[in-house]
Enzyme design. Structure first.
Site, PDB file in Angstrom:
ATOM      1  N   CYS A 115     -23.981 -25.143  10.246  1.00 50.48           N
ATOM      2  CA  CYS A 115     -23.751 -26.338   9.648  1.00 50.48           C
ATOM      3  C   CYS A 115     -24.303 -27.807   9.453  1.00 50.48           C
ATOM      4  O   CYS A 115     -24.491 -28.273   8.549  1.00 50.48           O
ATOM      5  CB  CYS A 115     -22.174 -27.049   9.994  1.00 50.48           C
ATOM      6  SG  CYS A 115     -21.106 -25.498   9.685  1.00 50.48           S
ATOM      7  N   HIS A 255     -20.869 -34.223   7.416  1.00 47.15           N
ATOM      8  CA  HIS A 255     -20.505 -32.888   7.321  1.00 47.15           C
ATOM      9  C   HIS A 255     -19.182 -32.692   7.074  1.00 47.15           C
ATOM     10  O   HIS A 255     -18.312 -33.259   8.043  1.00 47.15           O
ATOM     11  CB  HIS A 255     -21.261 -32.271   8.543  1.00 47.15           C
ATOM     12  CG  HIS A 255     -20.740 -30.402   8.539  1.00 47.15           C
ATOM     13  ND1 HIS A 255     -20.209 -29.565   7.103  1.00 47.15           N
ATOM     14  CD2 HIS A 255     -20.321 -30.490   9.394  1.00 47.15           C
ATOM     15  CE1 HIS A 255     -19.849 -28.900   7.757  1.00 47.15           C
ATOM     16  NE2 HIS A 255     -19.889 -28.718   9.498  1.00 47.15           N
ATOM     17  N   ASN A 285     -14.953 -26.662   3.879  1.00 42.70           N
ATOM     18  CA  ASN A 285     -16.186 -26.722   5.567  1.00 42.70           C
ATOM     19  C   ASN A 285     -17.322 -25.846   4.333  1.00 42.70           C
ATOM     20  O   ASN A 285     -17.352 -24.439   4.356  1.00 42.70           O
ATOM     21  CB  ASN A 285     -15.868 -26.937   6.454  1.00 42.70           C
ATOM     22  CG  ASN A 285     -17.420 -26.381   7.090  1.00 42.70           C
ATOM     23  OD1 ASN A 285     -18.425 -26.848   6.470  1.00 42.70           O
ATOM     24  ND2 ASN A 285     -17.147 -26.597   8.258  1.00 42.70           N
TER      25      ASN A 285
HETATM   26  O1  UT7 Z   1     -18.905 -26.262  10.969  1.00 47.13           O
HETATM   27  C1  UT7 Z   1     -18.438 -25.881  12.018  1.00 47.13           C
HETATM   28  C2  UT7 Z   1     -16.611 -25.488  11.824  1.00 47.13           C
HETATM   29  N1  UT7 Z   1     -15.950 -25.223  12.178  1.00 47.13           N
HETATM   30  C3  UT7 Z   1     -15.975 -26.308  12.411  1.00 47.13           C
HETATM   31  O2  UT7 Z   1     -15.134 -27.456  11.955  1.00 47.13           O
HETATM   32  C4  UT7 Z   1     -13.817 -26.083  12.780  1.00 47.13           C
HETATM   33  C5  UT7 Z   1     -13.058 -27.327  14.441  1.00 47.13           C
HETATM   34  N2  UT7 Z   1     -11.898 -27.650  14.599  1.00 47.13           N
HETATM   35  C6  UT7 Z   1     -11.089 -27.602  14.149  1.00 47.13           C
HETATM   36  O3  UT7 Z   1     -10.875 -28.465  13.118  1.00 47.13           O
HETATM   37  C7  UT7 Z   1      -9.146 -28.084  14.263  1.00 47.13           C
HETATM   38  O4  UT7 Z   1      -9.956 -27.078  15.822  1.00 47.13           O
HETATM   39  C8  UT7 Z   1      -8.775 -26.666  13.624  1.00 47.13           C
HETATM   40  C9  UT7 Z   1      -8.368 -27.365  12.223  1.00 47.13           C
HETATM   41  C10 UT7 Z   1      -9.314 -25.057  13.480  1.00 47.13           C
HETATM   42  C11 UT7 Z   1      -7.405 -26.580  14.565  1.00 47.13           C
HETATM   43  O5  UT7 Z   1      -6.916 -27.915  14.448  1.00 47.13           O
HETATM   44  P1  UT7 Z   1      -6.076 -28.042  16.138  1.00 47.13           P
HETATM   45  O6  UT7 Z   1      -5.479 -29.051  15.397  1.00 47.13           O
HETATM   46  O7  UT7 Z   1      -7.358 -27.786  16.764  1.00 47.13           O
HETATM   47  O8  UT7 Z   1      -4.991 -26.758  16.350  1.00 47.13           O
HETATM   48  P2  UT7 Z   1      -4.923 -25.401  17.571  1.00 47.13           P
HETATM   49  O9  UT7 Z   1      -5.949 -24.675  16.946  1.00 47.13           O
HETATM   50  O10 UT7 Z   1      -4.353 -26.248  18.929  1.00 47.13           O
HETATM   51  O11 UT7 Z   1      -3.919 -24.663  17.027  1.00 47.13           O
HETATM   52  C12 UT7 Z   1      -2.242 -25.316  17.014  1.00 47.13           C
HETATM   53  C13 UT7 Z   1      -1.215 -24.676  16.209  1.00 47.13           C
HETATM   54  C14 UT7 Z   1      -1.404 -23.273  17.135  1.00 47.13           C
HETATM   55  O12 UT7 Z   1      -0.111 -22.564  17.158  1.00 47.13           O
HETATM   56  P3  UT7 Z   1       0.912 -22.692  18.815  1.00 47.13           P
HETATM   57  O13 UT7 Z   1      -0.430 -21.721  19.284  1.00 47.13           O
HETATM   58  O14 UT7 Z   1       0.502 -24.266  18.472  1.00 47.13           O
HETATM   59  O15 UT7 Z   1       1.211 -21.901  18.271  1.00 47.13           O
HETATM   60  C15 UT7 Z   1      -2.340 -22.451  16.560  1.00 47.13           C
HETATM   61  O16 UT7 Z   1      -1.678 -20.893  16.424  1.00 47.13           O
HETATM   62  O17 UT7 Z   1      -1.250 -23.947  14.560  1.00 47.13           O
HETATM   63  C16 UT7 Z   1      -1.355 -22.701  14.260  1.00 47.13           C
HETATM   64  N3  UT7 Z   1      -2.808 -22.882  13.868  1.00 47.13           N
HETATM   65  C17 UT7 Z   1      -2.118 -22.413  12.819  1.00 47.13           C
HETATM   66  N4  UT7 Z   1      -0.742 -22.614  11.781  1.00 47.13           N
HETATM   67  C18 UT7 Z   1      -0.709 -22.562  10.719  1.00 47.13           C
HETATM   68  C19 UT7 Z   1      -4.056 -22.292  13.087  1.00 47.13           C
HETATM   69  N5  UT7 Z   1      -3.478 -22.021  12.687  1.00 47.13           N
HETATM   70  C20 UT7 Z   1      -3.372 -22.102  11.373  1.00 47.13           C
HETATM   71  C21 UT7 Z   1      -3.257 -22.857  10.064  1.00 47.13           C
HETATM   72  N6  UT7 Z   1      -1.650 -22.626   9.541  1.00 47.13           N
HETATM   73  N7  UT7 Z   1      -4.449 -22.109   9.325  1.00 47.13           N
END
Ligand code: UT7
Length: 351
Positions: A115, A255, A285
């Protein structure tokens, strides 16, 4: 030789018509509009239709940028395309774009820096101009990440959108252009955002297809931690290297990966929300395309003016990061579309 600078003289974008909202995704996977908005800031994203390619959307964005700069394809000296989702692994999509634009024999290459690719491309273009090698360069950031996403994986499919953005950089004698930049990479984090198969490590096989290894895998939490650790610092460093302070930045165009990451970088340098441009809610994104698309939208919204100082910052697969402080030229005039005289001259030259 008089001091040369590299001004951004045109920009353009293309976003596909088709929109996928969070409500549409709720029907596909176990997610909710509320979760996506709270954790990312995304409400909807644009996704290409069947048959649309990265080269096609790049050409649409490039034509708009060239029109704004008053250029014809033959005026280009070089084309740089930042993408992680090209038409083919080989040949490079930059050559397809060169041909489709009709930029006969113009050098073109594809740059892959996740990105952060567009900022890497912009900085690279500036070096060619400052060295005196070239006068006019087209820099494109374009992605169709939707073709590489596993639409059953809620960790990734809610995040990405498709689109293309382009800018023209031209030699200028007015002090402007990229005032400072920071480029970084840390390949030790490669596994956090990866498409495992299809390269030399794991060539395509029945097994890679059966295991669905040709789609993006992401450890969101690790990428998030990396981004919040690096982005603010890179932005701060770029502003300092330019000999400026946060007060001098007219608009921060980051970004668009996650609204919380954007806020954290802005907070790190003390940038108030009215000087941050955010359109992640409507596009998600779009990887290497996100900054040039945001630049176009900021300009359309009247938030970018001649002489403004902008700050770009990006991070992505690699892991990579990049920041640049860019001053727009003051004396840039809007160019009219090439008129009949220019078209006739071009036609005569072709003959
Ligand atoms: O350009 C570079 C590309 N990548 C990025 O920019 C990604 C950077 N990371 C992020 O933006 C964040 O880490 C995410 C948005 C991907 C995830 O947010 P988070 O606050 O870090 O959530 P998490 O991964 O800690 O997950 C929290 C919970 C999990 O459930 P449990 O284990 O706590 O029960 C996930 O399974 O949220 C769950 N989860 C979802 N729930 C509903 C993960 N994806 C989803 C979803 N809908 N789409």
């Amino acid at each position: 030789m008089a001091q040369r600078y590299a001004d951004i003289t045109g920009w353009g974008k293309y976003v596909p018509e088709r929109v996928i909202t969070n409500a549409d995704l709720e029907k596909l996977i176990d997610t909710s509009d509320e979760w996506i908005i709270q954790r990312t800031g995304i409400r909807e994203r644009h996704i290409v239709s069947e048959g649309q390619t990265t080269s096609q959307i790049s050409v649409a964005a490039a034509r708009e940028a060239m029109e704004m700069a008053g250029l014809r394809p033959r005026d280009l000296d070089l084309i740089i395309v930042a993408t992680s989702s090209p038409d083919y692994l080989t040949p490079p999509v930059s050559a397809q774009i060169q041909d489709m634009l009709g930029a006969k024999d113009v050098g073109a290459f594809t740059l892959v820096a996740g990105c952060a690719g567009f900022v890497y491309g912009l900085v690279t273009a500036q070096q060619f101009i400052l060295s005196g090698a070239y006068d006019t360069i087209l820099v494109i950031g374009a992605e169709i990440i939707s073709r590489f996403v596993d639409w059953t994986d809620r960790n990734t499919c809610v995040l990405f959108g498709d689109g293309a953005g382009a800018v023209i950089m031209q030699a200028s004698d007015e002090p402007c252009g990229v005032l400072s930049f920071v480029l970084g990479a840390d390949g030790s984090g490669a596994q956090h955002l990866i498409m495992p198969a299809g390269g030399t490590v794991m060539p395509t096989s029945q097994e890679t297809l059966d295991r669905n290894l040709h789609t993006l895998r992401m450890n969101g939490r690790e990428v998030f931690k990396f981004a919040t650790r690096k982005l603010g610092k890179a932005l701060e460093q770029a502003i300092r290297q330019a000999g400026l302070t946060t007060e001098d930045i007219d608009l921060f165009i980051p970004h668009q990966a996650n609204a919380r990451i954007i806020e954290s970088a802005a907070r790190h340098v003390g940038l108030p929300s009215e000087r941050i441009f955010v359109n992640i809610d409507r596009y998600g994104n779009t990887s290497a395309a996100s900054i040039p698309i945001a630049l176009c939208e900021a300009a359309e919204a009247g938030r970018v003016h001649p002489g403004d100082t902008l700050a770009f910052v990006a991070f992505g697969a690699g892991l990579t990061w990049a920041a640049a402080v860019v001053k727009l030229g003051k004396h840039r005039k809007p160019h009219p579309k090439p008129g009949w005289r220019a078209r006739l001259a071009s036609w005569l030259r072709r003959g």
